[in-house]
Design a protein around this motif. Sequence first.
Motif, PDB file in Angstrom:
ATOM      1  N   SER A  13      15.541  -4.842  -1.863  1.00 39.73           N
ATOM      2  CA  SER A  13      16.608  -5.281  -0.970  1.00 39.73           C
ATOM      3  C   SER A  13      17.072  -6.678  -1.368  1.00 39.73           C
ATOM      4  CB  SER A  13      16.101  -5.282   0.468  1.00 39.73           C
ATOM      5  OG  SER A  13      17.046  -5.846   1.327  1.00 39.73           O
ATOM      6  N   LEU A  14      18.365  -6.807  -1.618  1.00 36.69           N
ATOM      7  CA  LEU A  14      18.986  -8.098  -1.925  1.00 36.69           C
ATOM      8  C   LEU A  14      20.035  -8.399  -0.872  1.00 36.69           C
ATOM      9  CD1 LEU A  14      19.530  -7.995  -5.768  1.00 36.69           C
ATOM     10  CD2 LEU A  14      18.402  -9.799  -4.527  1.00 36.69           C
ATOM     11  N   ARG A  15      20.101  -9.648  -0.452  1.00 39.35           N
ATOM     12  CA  ARG A  15      21.053 -10.030   0.591  1.00 39.35           C
ATOM     13  C   ARG A  15      22.478 -10.129   0.066  1.00 39.35           C
ATOM     14  NH1 ARG A  15      19.067 -14.984   3.472  1.00 39.35           N
ATOM     15  NH2 ARG A  15      17.307 -13.610   3.846  1.00 39.35           N
ATOM     16  N   GLY A  16      22.669 -10.470  -1.192  1.00 36.47           N
ATOM     17  CA  GLY A  16      24.012 -10.609  -1.743  1.00 36.47           C
ATOM     18  C   GLY A  16      23.961 -11.067  -3.187  1.00 36.47           C
ATOM     19  N   PHE A  17      25.151 -11.294  -3.766  1.00 39.47           N
ATOM     20  CA  PHE A  17      25.196 -11.690  -5.177  1.00 39.47           C
ATOM     21  C   PHE A  17      24.638 -13.095  -5.395  1.00 39.47           C
ATOM     22  CE2 PHE A  17      27.283 -12.997  -9.165  1.00 39.47           C
ATOM     23  CZ  PHE A  17      26.752 -12.013  -9.978  1.00 39.47           C
ATOM     24  N   GLY A  18      24.823 -13.986  -4.428  1.00 38.67           N
ATOM     25  CA  GLY A  18      24.241 -15.327  -4.543  1.00 38.67           C
ATOM     26  C   GLY A  18      22.727 -15.271  -4.600  1.00 38.67           C
TER      27      GLY A  18
END
Length: 114
Positions: free
Chosen positions: A25-30
């Motif tokens: 799980s990744l929160r976003g591209f940043g």
Amino acid sequence: MNWLIRLVLSGFSLIIADWLLASISLRGFGTALIAAFILGLVNMIVRPILVFFTLPLTIVSLGLFLLVINALTYWFTSMLVPGFEITGFWGAFFGAIVTTIVSSMLNALITERK
């Protein structure tokens, strides 16, 4: 400038691993860019130490234990980066494999263009 392109490609490969595997799980591209940067640091500093101390096991397994080391560095990176979560060893194992394959393919595309 080349390292910045490789960092973005690594971040993109983490997003693809997030998309393909339910255990990542990744929160976003940043967050993916930060995780790619930290993963690069972990691979540069921690991975050689792990490889050195597990060299006999790596030799006996004909190099397959390096996949376990990759999974450990991937998992360790998820512990350091908020917003990057991995559930279980197998998530880290397959995530490291997917990230390595995608990153290698993208880097090969960039290298071929030059």
